[in-house]
Scaffold this motif. Structure first.
Motif, mmCIF file in Angstrom:
data_model
loop_
_atom_site.group_PDB
_atom_site.id
_atom_site.type_symbol
_atom_site.label_atom_id
_atom_site.label_comp_id
_atom_site.label_asym_id
_atom_site.label_seq_id
_atom_site.Cartn_x
_atom_site.Cartn_y
_atom_site.Cartn_z
ATOM 1 N N LEU A 89 0.839 -1.197 0.000
ATOM 2 C CA LEU A 89 0.000 0.000 0.000
ATOM 3 C C LEU A 89 0.871 1.242 0.000
ATOM 4 C CD1 LEU A 89 -2.559 -0.971 2.819
ATOM 5 C CD2 LEU A 89 -2.823 -1.323 0.371
ATOM 6 N N LEU A 90 0.452 2.251 -0.742
ATOM 7 C CA LEU A 90 1.083 3.574 -0.685
ATOM 8 C C LEU A 90 0.065 4.465 0.003
ATOM 9 C CD1 LEU A 90 3.276 5.647 -1.447
ATOM 10 C CD2 LEU A 90 2.133 5.942 -3.646
ATOM 11 N N GLY A 91 0.377 4.870 1.236
ATOM 12 C CA GLY A 91 -0.661 5.538 2.040
ATOM 13 C C GLY A 91 -1.722 4.484 2.349
ATOM 14 N N ASN A 92 -2.946 4.713 1.857
ATOM 15 C CA ASN A 92 -3.977 3.664 2.017
ATOM 16 C C ASN A 92 -4.406 3.085 0.667
ATOM 17 O OD1 ASN A 92 -5.411 5.728 0.933
ATOM 18 N ND2 ASN A 92 -7.003 5.808 2.514
ATOM 19 N N ARG A 93 -3.625 3.406 -0.380
ATOM 20 C CA ARG A 93 -3.972 2.961 -1.728
ATOM 21 C C ARG A 93 -3.243 1.665 -2.085
ATOM 22 N NH1 ARG A 93 -3.622 8.736 -5.047
ATOM 23 N NH2 ARG A 93 -5.334 9.786 -3.937
ATOM 24 N N THR A 94 -3.986 0.741 -2.718
ATOM 25 C CA THR A 94 -3.404 -0.555 -3.098
ATOM 26 C C THR A 94 -2.620 -0.403 -4.397
ATOM 27 O OG1 THR A 94 -5.459 -1.478 -2.258
ATOM 28 C CG2 THR A 94 -3.982 -2.994 -3.365
ATOM 29 N N LEU A 95 -1.391 -0.920 -4.405
ATOM 30 C CA LEU A 95 -0.531 -0.814 -5.597
ATOM 31 C C LEU A 95 -0.636 -2.089 -6.433
ATOM 32 C CD1 LEU A 95 2.568 0.705 -3.822
ATOM 33 C CD2 LEU A 95 1.184 1.879 -5.525
ATOM 34 N N LEU A 96 -0.467 -1.912 -7.743
ATOM 35 C CA LEU A 96 -0.444 -3.074 -8.651
ATOM 36 C C LEU A 96 0.815 -3.895 -8.362
ATOM 37 C CD1 LEU A 96 -1.433 -1.524 -12.095
ATOM 38 C CD2 LEU A 96 -2.738 -3.231 -10.851
ATOM 39 N N SER A 97 0.678 -5.202 -8.243
ATOM 40 C CA SER A 97 1.844 -6.032 -7.898
ATOM 41 C C SER A 97 2.876 -6.035 -9.014
ATOM 42 C CB SER A 97 1.402 -7.452 -7.556
ATOM 43 O OG SER A 97 0.614 -7.976 -8.594
ATOM 44 N N LYS A 98 2.409 -5.819 -10.268
ATOM 45 C CA LYS A 98 3.401 -5.819 -11.354
ATOM 46 C C LYS A 98 4.152 -4.485 -11.446
ATOM 47 C CE LYS A 98 -0.042 -4.462 -14.812
ATOM 48 N NZ LYS A 98 -0.822 -4.866 -15.953
ATOM 49 N N GLY A 99 3.747 -3.496 -10.628
ATOM 50 C CA GLY A 99 4.391 -2.165 -10.671
ATOM 51 C C GLY A 99 5.565 -2.042 -9.718
#
Length: 1086
Positions: A260-270
């Protein structure tokens, strides 16, 4: 072999005559016990073998079906209910709707199917259910119209289910198994482009898979059936692996990190590492994640504002059942399309004014979600409850197995679904649940992350189960269509009833594959699911309706073995189905209902006539009984009066109708939407002439169908036509729904000696309708009336309103002009004024009256001045009386002879008085008090009273009429009833005022004129004068409506009465003689 020997000596001698039509109970029982309901519609395991044998000349005897509850109902239902939604959308639904919301959705859907299963069990155990499942049950319970509509809905539902399973299969293949197989590459694409590429891949692969599956089904159903157990094993194994995984999370949660960046979910391929920078050999190095958000890999690079302000954290995707995550997942988190998946309860530093950048680095919501969307997507996962009843042909004891197996299967699957909702919410992190395609957990199937021992168990299990379900849909749907086609209720589908030599429905399979392709072109599983939800919900709704109706109507044949049903449960199930339809998607619901309505109406108008003893007929019977009881409460109000017509027709020797145009006229009068009974009489006895009567009835029905007359037929067998007609008039109709109008054709050749009885019968009809207060319509020259196909482009309908008879004369032209034949005709109303009438005032009054009646018509008042009785009138009367004397001599019976002597005595006494003019004047003045007279029966002993002699054909003295309904000259001529008008100013006037000239005429008569009955002379005079006026005004009219004078009450002078009517209507093409029924039929009030 002699019948008496065949049926056990003399024991059955009493019944041996009827043995052909009524078999002995022993033989009947043996045939019923040996009945085996082998599959005809949906053919399953054993049937595949039967199909193979179909081509061989020597068929082995078919084994009786042996499947029990477990193999025949329970497992097929389990296999059909568990499907693609559980594996691909259940976790997402829990994440979006929350445990609480999802539980409500699952509970609602499972309750609906459970209630439907209870109703279905009741129907399925009410007698033998051949294969064909829900279609058969509904069509035989609710009739061919509902059966066809629901059958097509169920067929479309099953077909779209096939499309949904294929799309699920491709989704698993392209996203979780071999993403590199995509033809349209998704790598590097963002937003709408990536979405379009995914859908195009689905379309291409979906079409390929569909073609392959259709080919497998075409080659042989037995392969599908043999693989059925394999597919079932896959489903059960997958579900068990999920439960095993849940237990394992309590002991040792699996490692599925989410970044997570802050409370946002990141794409695993990113990212490669869930950190902005890492330490390598005491040197700070930026990660792939840094490079995604910054313009360079150096630490002094310019980075995204949100990236700078928030830290990167790694959380556990599956914290386990003991972690307490359930509280966080309890409530819903609905997202708009394109929104970033955010974790609840985690701090996030975001500037509300700055736009979101680098959104393609986060996991985004692919569709806008809301509660009702979830209902539509989830519902297909509870369908499939009909699988057991569809296999009813293979069951050892269908009536026992279907209820137990289906209800047990629904209980099992509902328990699994409800427990899954709670367990998913208790084990899996919310952001992972909302991640539909597992983009935040390295592209894993989310439910797979929970499974033990490996995610691949679920991936492959769900892949094979969706393939199997798709194949079964493509197997079942064509057979259902074939069953509907072979029933013949939908004519344009008949071609799909044909198939290969072994019965395989080839054409139906082709159509099914084509409709399936529509679902595949839509390409989105979330868009296809609500479509099939609609069709299944519609089908279930009608199953519940069928059960509720049968229970409430208490049909004698409704005796289900399954006792745990109630109409209230069925109504609740029906209401739930209807509610869910509109919750899923109101516009799809309207389209589905529109399709069902169109099919219903199509079958109603064009479909084959089928009598399946259905419940709708039961409703009709109950409603009809209720309505008839209500009608009994009292006579209808004038506002509700409409002509309920009894049409009396005569038949020739071949039992064909002699006056078919009577039915054309009846149809043209049916704007009143009243009852129509077409009646006829067959001469003879009931035992000897029953077949003739049946033939006459068929003939009447056929003509009614041709003339589009909706109504009933009634054929009476009687020793003579006179009594038969009388019986029809007396007993036609039922309860409050009785005829109030009789239509009978004018006897054409009444002057011929051989037709003497015909016109006597006609006059009796006139008398009987008068006594019974029934209106009478007599069309003259019926053969010249227009058929229903003709159209008058112009012309007039002329009403000659001579006496007021309750308004029938006003109502009939109004009803006729509602029909296409008469629509362009204008209405004219003529009324007759006497010497002392104010014709201008009469016209004003009549216009006001018509204005209040809301009838458009041209009004004309015709003045008839009293004139001399011409020599022609005397001659005509003389000829008439001479002919009637000849007729009498030919047909005199003993009684008639006695009456005739009395009549001659009366006439001779009358003629003595007629030679005294003063006596004549006194008689005239006495008659003046009577106005337009209705007659008094002449008593043989009352000859001394001059008034009674004068009114020899009268019935009773009429009362004065209103200015709007002036007294008519025709009334004495035939005695048409002039009724009192409460509002009218009373007038008194005689028909023919005695003038000095008229008096003088009696002294200048020819000798043979002297013995003429002067009442007849005056009547003839009236008929001729009135005819003269009518011919002058209405010669060119398309139809003339005219008051019909009443008949003589005594039997003397019946021929004279016919002659008066003949003279009255002479020279007119179409005349409708009308007698009112003695009550008002038209009102000025709203």
């Amino acid at each position: 072999m002699d019948k008496s020997q065949q049926y056990d000596g003399n024991n059955m001698a009493l019944f041996e005559e009827e043995m052909d039509t009524s078999p002995m109970v022993s033989s009947l029982l043996s045939t019923l016990a040996n009945y085996s309901n082998l599959p005809t519609g949906s053919k399953e395991h054993e049937e595949a073998e039967n199909n193979e044998e179909g081509s061989r000349p020597s068929k082995k005897p078919v084994k009786a079906p042996q499947l029990g509850t477990l193999m025949g109902v329970y497992l097929p239902c389990i296999q059909n209910i568990f499907g693609v939604i559980l594996f691909l959308r259940m976790t997402w639904m829990v994440g979006i709707g929350g445990v609480f919301g999802s539980f409500i959705i699952v509970f609602m859907c499972c309750s609906t199917t459970m209630l439907t299963a209870i109703s279905m069990s009741a129907i399925a155990t009410n007698g033998v259910v051949p294969a064909g499942g829900s279609y058969y049950m509904i069509s035989r319970s609710l009739g061919p119209e509902f059966g066809g509509a629901v059958g097509i809905c169920f067929y479309l539902g099953t077909t779209f289910a096939g499309a949904m399973y294929i799309l699920g299969c491709i989704e698993i293949l392209l996203i979780y198994i071999v993403p590199q197989a995509a033809i349209f590459k998704i790598e590097g694409l963002e937003g709408p482009e990536a979405e379009a590429a995914l859908l195009n891949n689905m379309r291409v692969y979906g079409t390929i898979v569909l073609s392959f599956m259709a080919l497998v089904v075409f080659v042989g159903v037995k392969y599908v059936n043999k693989l059925a157990l394999v597919f079932l094993a896959c489903v059960i194994l997958s579900i068990l692996s999920v439960y095993a995984g849940v237990i394992k999370t309590a002991i040792d949660p699996p490692v599925f990190p989410v970044c997570l960046l802050g409370n946002r979910t990141l794409l695993s391929k990113g990212y490669d590492v869930c950190a902005k920078v890492i330490e390598i050999d005491n040197e700070t190095v930026t990660t792939k994640l840094w490079r995604s958000f910054c313009d360079s890999e150096y630490l002094n690079a310019t980075c995204d504002e949100y990236f700078n302000n928030n830290n990167v954290t790694e959380i556990q995707g599956i914290p386990g059942v003991t972690s307490g995550i359930l509280a966080e997942n309890l409530f819903g988190n609905y997202l708009e399309k394109g929104m970033i998946l955010e974790k609840r309860g985690l701090a996030s530093d975001v500037d509300p004014d700055s736009p979101t950048t680098n959104s393609n680095r986060y996991v985004l919501a692919d569709i806008t979600s809301f509660f009702t969307l979830l209902v539509g997507i989830y519902f297909p996962s509870v369908t499939g409850i009909m699988a057991g009843s569809n296999r009813s042909g293979d069951l050892r004891d269908a009536q026992k197995s279907i209820p137990i197996g289906t209800i047990a299967a629904i209980s099992t699957t509902s328990t699994v679904y409800m427990s899954c909702v709670v367990l998913f919410g208790a084990c899996i992190e919310g952001v992972v649940l909302r991640d539909k395609f597992g983009e935040g957990v390295s592209g894993n199937l989310v439910i797979g992350t929970l499974a033990w021992p490996s995610p691949w168990v679920i991936v492959f299990g769900s892949f094979f189960s969706t393939c199997g379900a798709g194949l079964q849909s493509l197997t079942g749907a064509p057979r259902l269509l074939q069953a509907i086609s072979r029933d013949g209720i939908i004519p344009f589908l008949r071609i799909f009833g044909h198939g290969k030599a072994n019965g395989e429905p080839t054409w139906a399979l082709l159509l099914t594959a084509s409709i399936c392709e529509i679902g595949i072109i839509i390409a989105s599983l979330d868009a296809v699911a609500p479509i099939l939800s609609m069709f299944f919900l519609m089908c279930y709704m009608f199953v519940n309706l069928a059960c509720a109706l049968q229970t409430l109507l208490r049909t004698p044949n409704w005796r289900p073995r399954f006792k745990f049903y109630h109409w209230a449960l069925s109504f609740l199930g029906m209401s739930l189905c209807l509610s869910l339809m509109f919750m899923c998607s109101w516009y799809y619901a309207i389209v589905a209902m529109g399709i069902a309505t169109c099919i219903y109406k199509y079958i109603e108008f064009c479909g084959a006539e089928k009598e399946w003893g259905d419940g709708i007929r039961g409703i009709s019977l109950s409603a009809a009984r209720f309505a008839l009881m209500r009608l009994e409460e009292g006579p209808p109000h004038t506002k509700n009066w409409r002509p309920q017509i009894l049409v009396l027709v005569s038949m020739d020797a071949e039992q064909n109708i002699e006056q078919p145009r009577l039915l054309s006229l009846t149809n043209q009068l049916k704007a009143g939407k009243g009852l129509t009974i077409v009646g006829t009489c067959v001469q003879g006895t009931f035992l000897d002439n029953y077949t003739d009567a049946h033939k006459a009835d068929q003939s009447l029905r056929k003509l009614m169908e041709t003339e589009k007359v909706k109504g009933f037929t009634q054929v009476v067998i009687s020793s003579n036509l006179r009594d038969g007609t009388s019986h029809l008039i007396q007993v036609g109709g039922l309860g409050g729904l009785k005829h109030n109008t009789v239509m009978v054709s004018w006897p054409r050749n009444w002057k011929q000696p051989e037709c003497h009885q015909e016109f006597r019968n006609f006059i009796e009809v006139v008398r009987e309708t008068t006594i019974a207060s029934i209106a009478l319509l007599v069309p003259k020259n019926i053969s010249s009336y227009p058929s229903n196909g003709e159209r008058f482009t112009e012309g007039h309908i002329d009403v000659w309103w001579v006496v007021h008879d309750g308004g029938m004369l006003m109502l009939l032209p109004f009803l006729l002009r509602q029909h296409k034949v008469w629509r362009k005709c204008k209405m004219r109303i003529f009324t007759v004024a006497q010497m002392d009438d104010n014709s201008i005032q009469m016209k004003k009054d009549l216009l006001t009256f018509l204005y209040h009646l809301r009838i458009d018509a041209v009004v004309e008042v015709v003045e008839m001045h009293d004139g001399d009785i011409s020599a022609y009138t005397y001659e005509k009367t003389l000829i008439m009386e001479q002919r009637s004397q000849i007729l009498k001599q030919m047909h005199l019976t003993k009684n008639e002879m006695e009456r005739e002597i009395q009549s001659i005595t009366d006439s001779s006494r009358g003629s003595i008085r007629r030679k005294n003019p003063s006596a004549l004047r006194s008689q005239r003045s006495a008659e003046e008090g009577g106005g337009a007279a209705e007659k008094l029966e002449e008593e043989p002993g009352a000859v001394s009273n001059p008034k009674q002699v004068q009114l020899s054909h009268s019935k009773n003295v009429s009362t004065p009429t209103s200015p709007t309904s002036p007294t008519s000259p025709a009334a004495p001529a035939g005695g048409a009833v002039a009724r009192p008008d409460n509002k009218g100013a009373e007038k008194e006037k005689s028909l023919l005022t005695a003038t000095p000239e008229a008096g003088k005429d009696f002294f200048n008569m020819k000798p043979e004129w002297e013995n003429l009955n002067q009442t007849d002379v005056r009547r003839m005079h009236t008929a001729m004068r009135l005819n003269e006026v009518i011919t002058k005004k209405s010669k060119e009219a398309k139809l003339v409506l005219l008051n019909m004078p009443g008949p003589p009450k005594n039997r003397v002078g019946e021929e004279n009465y016919m002659e008066f009517l003949e003279v009255l209507t002479e020279g007119l093409n179409r005349v409708l003689l009308v007698r009112g029924g003695g009550r008002e039929v038209i009102t000025i009030y709203s």
